[in-house]
Design an enzyme around this catalytic site. Structure first.
Site, PDB file in Angstrom:
ATOM      1  N   VAL A   1     -18.520  62.197 -54.890  1.00 14.10           N
ATOM      2  CA  VAL A   1     -19.268  61.758 -53.714  1.00 14.10           C
ATOM      3  C   VAL A   1     -18.929  60.306 -53.384  1.00 14.10           C
ATOM      4  CG1 VAL A   1     -21.557  61.421 -52.712  1.00 14.10           C
ATOM      5  CG2 VAL A   1     -21.111  63.420 -54.144  1.00 14.10           C
TER       6      VAL A   1
ATOM      7  N   ASP B   1     -22.452  48.717 -65.688  1.00 16.55           N
ATOM      8  CA  ASP B   1     -23.330  49.586 -66.471  1.00 16.55           C
ATOM      9  C   ASP B   1     -24.659  49.651 -65.733  1.00 16.55           C
ATOM     10  OD1 ASP B   1     -24.886  50.933 -68.283  1.00 16.55           O
ATOM     11  OD2 ASP B   1     -24.894  49.323 -69.800  1.00 16.55           O
TER      12      ASP B   1
ATOM     13  N   ALA C   1     -24.181  59.474 -61.443  1.00 15.88           N
ATOM     14  CA  ALA C   1     -25.011  60.451 -62.151  1.00 15.88           C
ATOM     15  C   ALA C   1     -24.307  60.962 -63.397  1.00 15.88           C
ATOM     16  CB  ALA C   1     -25.352  61.633 -61.235  1.00 15.88           C
ATOM     17  N   TYR C   2     -25.105  61.395 -64.349  1.00 17.13           N
ATOM     18  CA  TYR C   2     -24.617  62.166 -65.487  1.00 17.13           C
ATOM     19  C   TYR C   2     -24.707  63.623 -65.050  1.00 17.13           C
ATOM     20  CZ  TYR C   2     -24.479  64.109 -70.256  1.00 17.13           C
ATOM     21  OH  TYR C   2     -24.158  64.807 -71.386  1.00 17.13           O
TER      22      TYR C   2
ATOM     23  N   ASP D   1     -30.213  70.349 -56.458  1.00 15.85           N
ATOM     24  CA  ASP D   1     -30.987  71.589 -56.382  1.00 15.85           C
ATOM     25  C   ASP D   1     -31.545  71.994 -57.743  1.00 15.85           C
ATOM     26  OD1 ASP D   1     -28.325  72.044 -57.227  1.00 15.85           O
ATOM     27  OD2 ASP D   1     -28.461  74.167 -56.727  1.00 15.85           O
TER      28      ASP D   1
ATOM     29  N   TYR E   1     -30.741  68.500 -67.626  1.00 15.72           N
ATOM     30  CA  TYR E   1     -30.132  67.835 -66.480  1.00 15.72           C
ATOM     31  C   TYR E   1     -31.103  67.801 -65.303  1.00 15.72           C
ATOM     32  CZ  TYR E   1     -27.335  67.408 -62.225  1.00 15.72           C
ATOM     33  OH  TYR E   1     -26.870  67.047 -60.987  1.00 15.72           O
TER      34      TYR E   1
ATOM     35  N   TRP F   1     -23.780  72.283 -55.583  1.00 22.13           N
ATOM     36  CA  TRP F   1     -22.452  72.895 -55.713  1.00 22.13           C
ATOM     37  C   TRP F   1     -21.371  72.043 -55.037  1.00 22.13           C
ATOM     38  CZ3 TRP F   1     -22.559  78.943 -55.377  1.00 22.13           C
ATOM     39  CH2 TRP F   1     -23.611  79.450 -56.152  1.00 22.13           C
TER      40      TRP F   1
END
Length: 286
Positions: free
Chosen positions: A12, A35, A59-60, A101, A124, A149
């Site tokens: 993204v 960080d 994001a993780y 989602d 998550y 997705w």
């Protein structure tokens, strides 16, 4: 408008830079640059850049690994967004924060609306929901954008993985009883910039139009890639979630109602149209 992007090295983040509108001066920070779990590091960046808007695309995202690395997932997906929100508040910057989602359990028979109750079924998903709460606690007027997705050319994602496997195998088995909407990072990025420019506040949902199972998505990838002579052909066989157990549970039906978002961004293309665009981009990279 001055903007800061966190997570600039991800799918993204790269798409946000590639689809940068005119009139926006942006400074981008990838994982190796900062960080974001360090409040001091985040505050220093925001204080020095003084942005009008910050887009947090960091994001993780290792859904299965998060079951074992829960502390790390919460550090990046929950604690870090809280630091970013606090830094934005300190300089009166607006914040657009990415979510997922996976904050839903996937039991709804209709697409989830932004104000529907959340109930994540994985570590998550819980970490991303905690991030939403951290942002809203500090910045109630932030824009939180849930998507699903996501894929992009040159990234590590379902489409690229399918292309590789289809080039190696004659047959693949793909789950057919999980339903969602494939979303091209480019179309998502354009929507994020429009939301930022419009000063959007609250929770939003954005995906490309339409719906598919993972099997249906894989079948479309095979058909479109074969038409572009990217692969010779591969049989895609449907299986159930029970046939393919994973460490993390997935929502079975996580369609997102994007009506309110489309009123601001304009309607999205169908996911298959965006898939063709991405495959053209991917082919150009090979």
């Amino acid at each position: 408008m001055r903007a800061v992007i966190f997570g600039a090295g991800g799918q993204v983040g790269r798409a946000l830079r590639a689809n940068l509108p005119e009139g926006i001066a942006v400074e981008s920070f990838a994982r190796e640059d900062i960080d974001i779990a360090s409040a001091d590091a985040v505050f220093a960046v925001i204080k020095n850049t003084r942005p009008d808007v910050v887009i947090n695309a960091a994001a993780y995202t290792a859904v299965d690994r998060a079951e074992a690395e829960t502390d790390t997932a919460f550090l990046i997906n929950a604690k870090a967004p809280g630091h970013i929100a606090e830094a934005c508040k300190a300089v009166s910057a607006r914040l657009v924060h990415m979510s997922t989602d996976y904050v839903f359990d996937g039991t709804s028979e209709r697409p989830y609306r932004p104000d529907d109750p959340t109930h994540p079924v994985s570590a998550y998903g819980r970490s991303k929901l905690a991030g939403e709460h951290a942002v809203r606690k500090t910045l109630p007027d932030a824009a939180i954008v849930r998507t699903a997705w996501v894929y992009a050319a040159g990234g590590a994602n379902f489409v690229v993985t399918m292309l590789r496997l289809m080039g190696e195998r004659d047959e693949l088995a793909v789950v057919a009883d999980q339903i969602g909407t494939p979303t091209h990072a480019d179309s998502l990025a354009r929507a994020l910039w429009k939301l930022a420019a419009n000063g959007a506040e609250g929770v939003f949902h954005y995906t490309d139009a339409g719906e598919a199972s993972w099997h249906g998505f894989a079948t479309a990838i095979e058909e479109e890639a074969r038409a572009l002579n990217m692969i010779d052909g591969c049989t895609v066989r449907p299986i159930t979630t029970a046939d393919y157990p994973t460490p993390a549970a997935r929502p079975a039906r996580s369609l997102l109602d994007c009506t309110a978002t489309y009123a601001i961004t304009g309607p999205a293309n169908h996911w298959r149209e965006e898939l063709r665009i991405m495959l053209d981009q991917q082919k150009a990279l090979s």
